[in-house]
Design an enzyme around this catalytic site. Structure first.
Site, PDB file in Angstrom:
ATOM      1  N   ASP A  41     -43.226 -27.860   4.538  1.00  0.00           N
ATOM      2  CA  ASP A  41     -44.052 -29.059   4.425  1.00  0.00           C
ATOM      3  C   ASP A  41     -45.358 -28.933   5.220  1.00  0.00           C
ATOM      4  O   ASP A  41     -45.348 -28.413   6.326  1.00  0.00           O
ATOM      5  CB  ASP A  41     -43.221 -30.231   4.970  1.00  0.00           C
ATOM      6  CG  ASP A  41     -43.661 -31.547   4.400  1.00  0.00           C
ATOM      7  OD1 ASP A  41     -44.352 -31.548   3.370  1.00  0.00           O
ATOM      8  OD2 ASP A  41     -43.331 -32.582   4.999  1.00  0.00           O
TER       9      ASP A  41
HETATM   10  C1  LIG Z   1     -43.393 -16.798  -4.241  1.00  0.00           C
HETATM   11  C2  LIG Z   1     -43.302 -17.943  -3.297  1.00  0.00           C
HETATM   12  C3  LIG Z   1     -42.033 -18.163  -2.605  1.00  0.00           C
HETATM   13  C4  LIG Z   1     -44.400 -18.711  -3.092  1.00  0.00           C
HETATM   14  C5  LIG Z   1     -44.391 -19.918  -2.231  1.00  0.00           C
HETATM   15  C6  LIG Z   1     -45.779 -20.321  -1.830  1.00  0.00           C
HETATM   16  C7  LIG Z   1     -45.752 -21.618  -1.040  1.00  0.00           C
HETATM   17  C8  LIG Z   1     -46.074 -21.562   0.402  1.00  0.00           C
HETATM   18  C9  LIG Z   1     -45.435 -22.762  -1.664  1.00  0.00           C
HETATM   19  C10 LIG Z   1     -45.383 -24.102  -1.006  1.00  0.00           C
HETATM   20  C11 LIG Z   1     -45.329 -25.163  -2.058  1.00  0.00           C
HETATM   21  C12 LIG Z   1     -45.337 -26.566  -1.595  1.00  0.00           C
HETATM   22  C13 LIG Z   1     -45.464 -27.578  -2.650  1.00  0.00           C
HETATM   23  C14 LIG Z   1     -45.225 -26.898  -0.273  1.00  0.00           C
HETATM   24  C15 LIG Z   1     -45.309 -28.276   0.280  1.00  0.00           C
HETATM   25  O1  LIG Z   1     -46.577 -28.479   0.914  1.00  0.00           O
HETATM   26  P1  LIG Z   1     -47.557 -29.543   0.324  1.00  0.00           P
HETATM   27  O2  LIG Z   1     -48.398 -28.903  -0.727  1.00  0.00           O
HETATM   28  O3  LIG Z   1     -46.727 -30.716  -0.170  1.00  0.00           O
HETATM   29  O4  LIG Z   1     -48.471 -29.992   1.521  1.00  0.00           O
HETATM   30  P2  LIG Z   1     -48.463 -31.438   2.260  1.00  0.00           P
HETATM   31  O5  LIG Z   1     -47.062 -31.627   2.773  1.00  0.00           O
HETATM   32  O6  LIG Z   1     -49.469 -31.292   3.342  1.00  0.00           O
HETATM   33  O7  LIG Z   1     -48.856 -32.462   1.238  1.00  0.00           O
END
Ligand SMILES: CC(C)=CCC/C(C)=C/CC/C(C)=C/COP(=O)(O)OP(=O)(O)O
Length: 289
Positions: A41
């Site tokens: 997160d």
């Molecule tokens: C191949 C592989 C495993 C790739 C993974 C890459 C990666 C780090 C994905 C995270 C995706 C995600 C939606 C995370 C939540 O943060 P958020 O976007 O919701 O950020 P926030 O909590 O600040 O809104």
């Protein structure tokens, strides 16, 4: 001058990794968690906080994931699960969904390289979730990765994509019902003639056709992994957000305040120490009772 600088950085890196190995050695006197799951997160908040270009936080987030995988596998954790993309995330703007899928595609190729963490530690990669919801290129890449690492047996990395727990449970219950229904139909057509199950007062042989817990569990997306010992969710959030609800009944939730791209060795260490402390405490209680 440049060469001296490079050498100093290299020596520093070696010292840090030696120190980490010593710490792991001491910690391994206590229980080592078998399975750690991560809710990554805070990637967009990191982008904003550091005034980076859109999407940069997720890229740094991927590097943070690689570091955490290294710590886990070095320490002897066999199963790691990450919440990479929930079904809810499809509701984000089409541009953001596309950019996350592009990143996923690129990173899947990266983790299949010879020198990647996956190959260095003999990790089998499993994509867990409703993979039909993914675009064809991402789904094919995920299938390629699963096939390419199928024979790795030292550790397992489950990447939850197009995943929510409620969807997983619904899928598993539906599959179990269909399987039982096929079984009953087959028996009826072979003349065994069980008929419809009377839920009021069923006989032993009818009981055999009721769905058991093991039937449901074998159809879970996460069936290949044991229940997690620790779930680490960054950015101070203590919600599970529809992640591993079925599997987390006895799990320890650790919620450091750092954003996911900022997670590091310190947070990993703290999670392990807290887990071991709880483990010892529960053990003591068990012995007293
Ligand atoms: C191949 C592989 C495993 C790739 C993974 C890459 C990666 C780090 C994905 C995270 C995706 C995600 C939606 C995370 C939540 O943060 P958020 O976007 O919701 O950020 P926030 O909590 O600040 O809104």
């Amino acid at each position: 001058m440049e060469r001296i600088r490079e050498r100093v950085i290299q020596i520093y890196g070696n010292l840090v990794s030696l120190l980490q190995k010593c710490i792991f050695c001491i910690l391994s006197v206590g229980p080592i968690p078998n399975h750690i799951a991560f809710i990554m997160d805070g990637n967009r908040r990191f982008t904003k906080k550091c005034k980076l270009m859109e999407g940069a936080g997720h890229k740094v987030g991927f590097s943070a994931l690689m570091s955490m995988l290294k710590y886990c596998y070095e320490f002897g954790v066999r199963y790691v699960t990450v919440y990479a993309f929930s079904i809810e995330n499809f509701k984000r703007s089409p541009e953001e969904v596309q950019s996350l899928m592009d990143l996923m595609l690129k990173k899947i190729e990266e983790i299949l390289k010879k020198q990647s963490i996956v190959n260095r530690y003999g990790v089998r990669v499993i994509f867990s979730g409703n993979l039909k919801l993914l675009s064809e290129p991402v789904r094919l890449a995920a299938e390629r990765a699963m096939l390419a690492t199928a024979k790795n047996s030292k550790a397992v990395l489950s990447i939850c994509v197009a995943y929510t727990s409620t969807n997983e449970i619904m899928h598993a219950v539906q599959e179990s019902c269909e399987e039982k229904w096929d079984e009953i139909t087959l028996l009826n057509s072979s003349g065994a003639g069980y008929g419809l199950i009377n839920l009021g007062g069923y006989e032993q042989d009818e009981m055999d056709h009721l769905i058991k817990l093991t039937d449901i569990e074998k159809h879970m997306y996460m069936a290949a992994a044991p229940d997690p010992d620790i779930i680490i969710r960054t950015s101070g959030e203590t919600r599970l957000s529809n992640f591993l609800l079925w599997q987390s009944a006895n799990c320890y939730l650790y919620s450091p305040s750092v954003l996911w791209p900022e997670i590091g060795f310190r947070q990993f260490l703290w999670a392990i120490l807290n887990f071991q402390q709880i483990h010892f405490y529960l053990d003591k209680l068990k012995k007293q009772s």
